[in-house]
Design a protein around this motif. Structure first.
Motif, mmCIF file in Angstrom:
data_model
loop_
_atom_site.group_PDB
_atom_site.id
_atom_site.type_symbol
_atom_site.label_atom_id
_atom_site.label_comp_id
_atom_site.label_asym_id
_atom_site.label_seq_id
_atom_site.Cartn_x
_atom_site.Cartn_y
_atom_site.Cartn_z
ATOM 1 N N MET A 1 -15.812 16.718 -28.911
ATOM 2 C CA MET A 1 -16.673 17.782 -29.430
ATOM 3 C C MET A 1 -18.093 17.551 -28.957
ATOM 4 S SD MET A 1 -19.203 18.106 -31.989
ATOM 5 C CE MET A 1 -18.826 16.641 -32.909
ATOM 6 N N ARG A 2 -18.651 18.527 -28.293
ATOM 7 C CA ARG A 2 -20.042 18.484 -27.909
ATOM 8 C C ARG A 2 -20.689 19.759 -28.403
ATOM 9 N NH1 ARG A 2 -22.548 15.440 -25.120
ATOM 10 N NH2 ARG A 2 -20.793 14.543 -24.021
ATOM 11 N N ILE A 3 -21.903 19.633 -28.918
ATOM 12 C CA ILE A 3 -22.618 20.824 -29.382
ATOM 13 C C ILE A 3 -22.894 21.724 -28.190
ATOM 14 C CG2 ILE A 3 -24.702 21.663 -30.502
ATOM 15 C CD1 ILE A 3 -24.927 18.950 -31.829
ATOM 16 N N ARG A 4 -22.537 22.978 -28.288
ATOM 17 C CA ARG A 4 -22.834 23.929 -27.223
ATOM 18 C C ARG A 4 -23.911 24.867 -27.712
ATOM 19 N NH1 ARG A 4 -17.409 22.786 -27.059
ATOM 20 N NH2 ARG A 4 -16.542 22.373 -24.985
ATOM 21 N N TYR A 5 -25.117 24.642 -27.272
ATOM 22 C CA TYR A 5 -26.241 25.470 -27.746
ATOM 23 C C TYR A 5 -26.326 26.753 -26.955
ATOM 24 C CZ TYR A 5 -28.105 21.855 -30.764
ATOM 25 O OH TYR A 5 -28.288 20.960 -31.756
ATOM 26 N N ILE A 6 -26.158 27.674 -26.292
ATOM 27 C CA ILE A 6 -25.968 29.039 -25.679
ATOM 28 C C ILE A 6 -24.677 28.869 -24.879
ATOM 29 C CG2 ILE A 6 -26.581 30.880 -24.128
ATOM 30 C CD1 ILE A 6 -28.765 31.217 -25.611
ATOM 31 N N PRO A 251 -41.425 19.980 -23.980
ATOM 32 C CA PRO A 251 -41.150 21.395 -23.710
ATOM 33 C C PRO A 251 -40.805 21.738 -22.269
ATOM 34 C CG PRO A 251 -43.031 21.170 -25.176
ATOM 35 C CD PRO A 251 -42.675 19.783 -24.732
ATOM 36 N N ASP A 252 -41.482 21.131 -21.294
ATOM 37 C CA ASP A 252 -41.283 21.546 -19.910
ATOM 38 C C ASP A 252 -40.372 20.617 -19.112
ATOM 39 O OD1 ASP A 252 -42.987 23.700 -20.270
ATOM 40 O OD2 ASP A 252 -44.764 22.528 -19.749
ATOM 41 N N GLN A 253 -39.833 19.583 -19.744
ATOM 42 C CA GLN A 253 -39.145 18.540 -19.011
ATOM 43 C C GLN A 253 -37.621 18.672 -19.088
ATOM 44 O OE1 GLN A 253 -41.009 16.492 -17.121
ATOM 45 N NE2 GLN A 253 -42.747 17.687 -17.862
ATOM 46 N N PHE A 254 -36.926 17.720 -18.449
ATOM 47 C CA PHE A 254 -35.467 17.706 -18.439
ATOM 48 C C PHE A 254 -34.886 17.498 -19.832
ATOM 49 C CE2 PHE A 254 -36.577 13.290 -18.473
ATOM 50 C CZ PHE A 254 -35.534 12.632 -19.101
ATOM 51 N N SER A 278 -30.017 13.619 -22.841
ATOM 52 C CA SER A 278 -30.792 14.798 -23.217
ATOM 53 C C SER A 278 -30.114 16.057 -22.693
ATOM 54 C CB SER A 278 -32.214 14.712 -22.645
ATOM 55 O OG SER A 278 -32.176 14.802 -21.232
ATOM 56 N N MET A 279 -30.430 17.161 -23.352
ATOM 57 C CA MET A 279 -29.909 18.467 -22.939
ATOM 58 C C MET A 279 -31.076 19.350 -22.516
ATOM 59 S SD MET A 279 -27.541 21.078 -25.151
ATOM 60 C CE MET A 279 -26.568 22.349 -24.361
ATOM 61 N N TYR A 280 -30.819 20.161 -21.494
ATOM 62 C CA TYR A 280 -31.885 20.949 -20.869
ATOM 63 C C TYR A 280 -31.711 22.442 -21.140
ATOM 64 C CZ TYR A 280 -34.862 22.813 -17.129
ATOM 65 O OH TYR A 280 -35.817 23.479 -16.410
ATOM 66 N N ASP A 281 -32.815 23.075 -21.513
ATOM 67 C CA ASP A 281 -32.881 24.532 -21.693
ATOM 68 C C ASP A 281 -33.616 25.109 -20.488
ATOM 69 O OD1 ASP A 281 -33.369 27.166 -22.356
ATOM 70 O OD2 ASP A 281 -34.044 26.732 -24.400
ATOM 71 N N ALA A 282 -32.864 25.724 -19.578
ATOM 72 C CA ALA A 282 -33.450 26.215 -18.326
ATOM 73 C C ALA A 282 -34.427 27.349 -18.550
ATOM 74 C CB ALA A 282 -32.339 26.655 -17.376
ATOM 75 N N SER A 283 -34.316 28.081 -19.659
ATOM 76 C CA SER A 283 -35.212 29.208 -19.904
ATOM 77 C C SER A 283 -36.621 28.760 -20.291
ATOM 78 C CB SER A 283 -34.642 30.092 -21.019
ATOM 79 O OG SER A 283 -34.691 29.437 -22.271
ATOM 80 N N LYS A 284 -36.760 27.468 -20.659
ATOM 81 C CA LYS A 284 -38.056 26.991 -21.136
ATOM 82 C C LYS A 284 -38.618 25.840 -20.320
ATOM 83 C CE LYS A 284 -36.918 28.227 -25.917
ATOM 84 N NZ LYS A 284 -36.725 27.712 -27.296
ATOM 85 N N LEU A 289 -32.973 22.185 -13.171
ATOM 86 C CA LEU A 289 -31.623 21.757 -13.502
ATOM 87 C C LEU A 289 -30.841 22.960 -14.023
ATOM 88 C CD1 LEU A 289 -32.421 18.470 -15.469
ATOM 89 C CD2 LEU A 289 -31.390 18.606 -13.186
ATOM 90 N N PRO A 290 -29.521 22.955 -13.874
ATOM 91 C CA PRO A 290 -28.736 24.051 -14.446
ATOM 92 C C PRO A 290 -28.837 24.082 -15.967
ATOM 93 C CG PRO A 290 -27.452 22.836 -12.807
ATOM 94 C CD PRO A 290 -28.699 22.037 -13.065
ATOM 95 N N GLU A 291 -28.652 25.245 -16.529
ATOM 96 C CA GLU A 291 -28.672 25.397 -17.983
ATOM 97 C C GLU A 291 -27.672 24.447 -18.643
ATOM 98 O OE1 GLU A 291 -29.117 26.503 -21.884
ATOM 99 O OE2 GLU A 291 -30.438 26.908 -20.181
#
Length: 365
Positions: A1-6, A251-254, A278-284, A289-291
């Motif tokens: 189980m991994r949290i899937r945020y979008i 905010p702007d990092q990986f 860490s998890m990356y939000d490509a929109s921010k 890196l890929p979303e």
């Protein structure tokens, strides 16, 4: 189980593009992926297990193997790895298997899991999602202490178990029990990384100011807890109320979406080094890196005050960039969990795309 945020130890080391060119002097590494050998563990359909809860035989590691812990014992590397079957409404139940190696690369597996949901007092926490993502250290008396996630299909709970031989385990249940105000044992919690020191080839839990320390969480903040016995843990809070964050996303990092501890934190002459995922939000972010990418960095905490962050790596030192890391159950994941010193090298084991297990290594220094 991994949290899937979008090949062998003589294999060629291949530099991968994700290593920082300006590695900071306190970091552990520099790591190189063993490209000719990876992945070192993959799913296996031939092994079966008579599940005591389901009451039937299951192919317990058929679907995915990933997110391993590692220790050195009797001259071998012992890897405790998460394995999923294909049964159930949660896309497979997780159990923990055991494999051994004398070279860090080639592993021999036991045919049955060594840790799994059972008809015991902890079934309500572990069924039917399972037991996930172990991290293991030694207590000063030689007992192995494993933190792991119990997942009932609704909540993740950080739990603890102990063993003298890595085969037979005693469960203690959720580490926080009623020690989080307003949440207790029902508070979502994961990923316990206990502070330890290297003693030869062993990583031994080490008290600081009379207490054991553990970094934990999978949130935009990273938290810390203390313990007298490695079993019962008390989260640090601010004024007895909210949990005390010891690090936050950038905010702007990986690492702009999620922080999660990796292998056991290591007490070094420069301070406490914690490898983190860490998890990356490509929109921010601006990390290219890929979303949803899971990449890894390192924190440096004060050795006398483990809740004080001193430094962190400016960029990731590992990211998913191989086909088996990019495509799988969850794409674009390199999730680091197992770290051992063995035969003059650090061996770093990680889950790839929540599907397989790979290794990178670095000279000990």
């Amino acid at each position: 189980m991994r949290i899937r945020y979008i090949c062998s130890l003589g294999l060629i080391f291949v530099c991968f593009s994700t290593i920082c060119s300006y590695a900071q002097s306190w970091t552990i590494g520099t790591f190189r992926k063993h490209d000719r050998a990876n992945p070192v563990l993959t799913p296996r359909a031939s092994t079966t297990f008579d599940c005591p809860v389901r009451g039937e035989t299951v192919h317990w590691e058929q679907k995915d193997v990933f997110n391993p812990a590692a220790v050195v014992r009797n001259g071998k590397i012992y890897m405790l790895y998460r394995a999923e079957d294909t049964v159930g409404k949660h896309h497979g139940t997780s159990r923990i298997g055991l494999a051994t190696s004398t070279d860090g690369i080639h592993f021999t597996r036991l045919p049955k899991p060594v840790f799994y949901p059972d008809n015991d007092a902890y079934k309500k926490y572990e069924w039917e999602g399972g037991v996930e993502d172990p991290r293991v250290v030694e207590a000063p008396d030689g007992t192995y202490v494993m933190t792991y996630t119990a997942y009932d299909g609704d909540k993740a709970r950080l739990c603890v178990a102990t063993s003298r031989d890595l085969l037979t385990w005693h469960k203690y249940g959720p580490v926080f029990k009623n020690h989080i105000k307003g949440g207790g044992e029902d508070y979502w919690s994961k990923s316990g990384s206990i502070v330890c020191r290297r003693v030869g080839s062993r990583l031994v839990a080490t008290p600081i100011n009379g207490k054991y320390w553990m970094y934990w969480g999978d949130q935009p903040q990273l938290y810390v807890a203390i313990s007298d016995d490695l079993i019962n843990w008390y989260p640090l809070t601010r004024g007895g109320q909210s949990l005390k964050a010891v690090a936050e996303v950038r905010p702007d990092q990986f690492d702009n979406r999620l922080l999660e501890p990796g292998p056991p934190a290591l007490l070094t002459p420069k301070g406490i080094v914690l490898i983190y995922n860490s998890m990356y939000d490509a929109s921010k972010g601006r990390a290219n890196l890929p979303e949803g990418t899971y990449a890894a960095g390192q924190f440096l905490f004060n050795a006398e005050e483990p809740d004080k962050l001193i430094d962190r790596t400016r960029s990731y030192f590992m990211k998913p960039d191989k086909p088996y890391e990019i495509t799988g159950q969850v794409n674009n994941v390199a999730f680091l969990e197992g770290l051992v010193p063995y035969k003059g090298r650090w061996w770093l084991y990680y889950g790839t795309a929540d599907s397989k297990i790979a290794v990178a290594s670095a000279p000990l220094r």
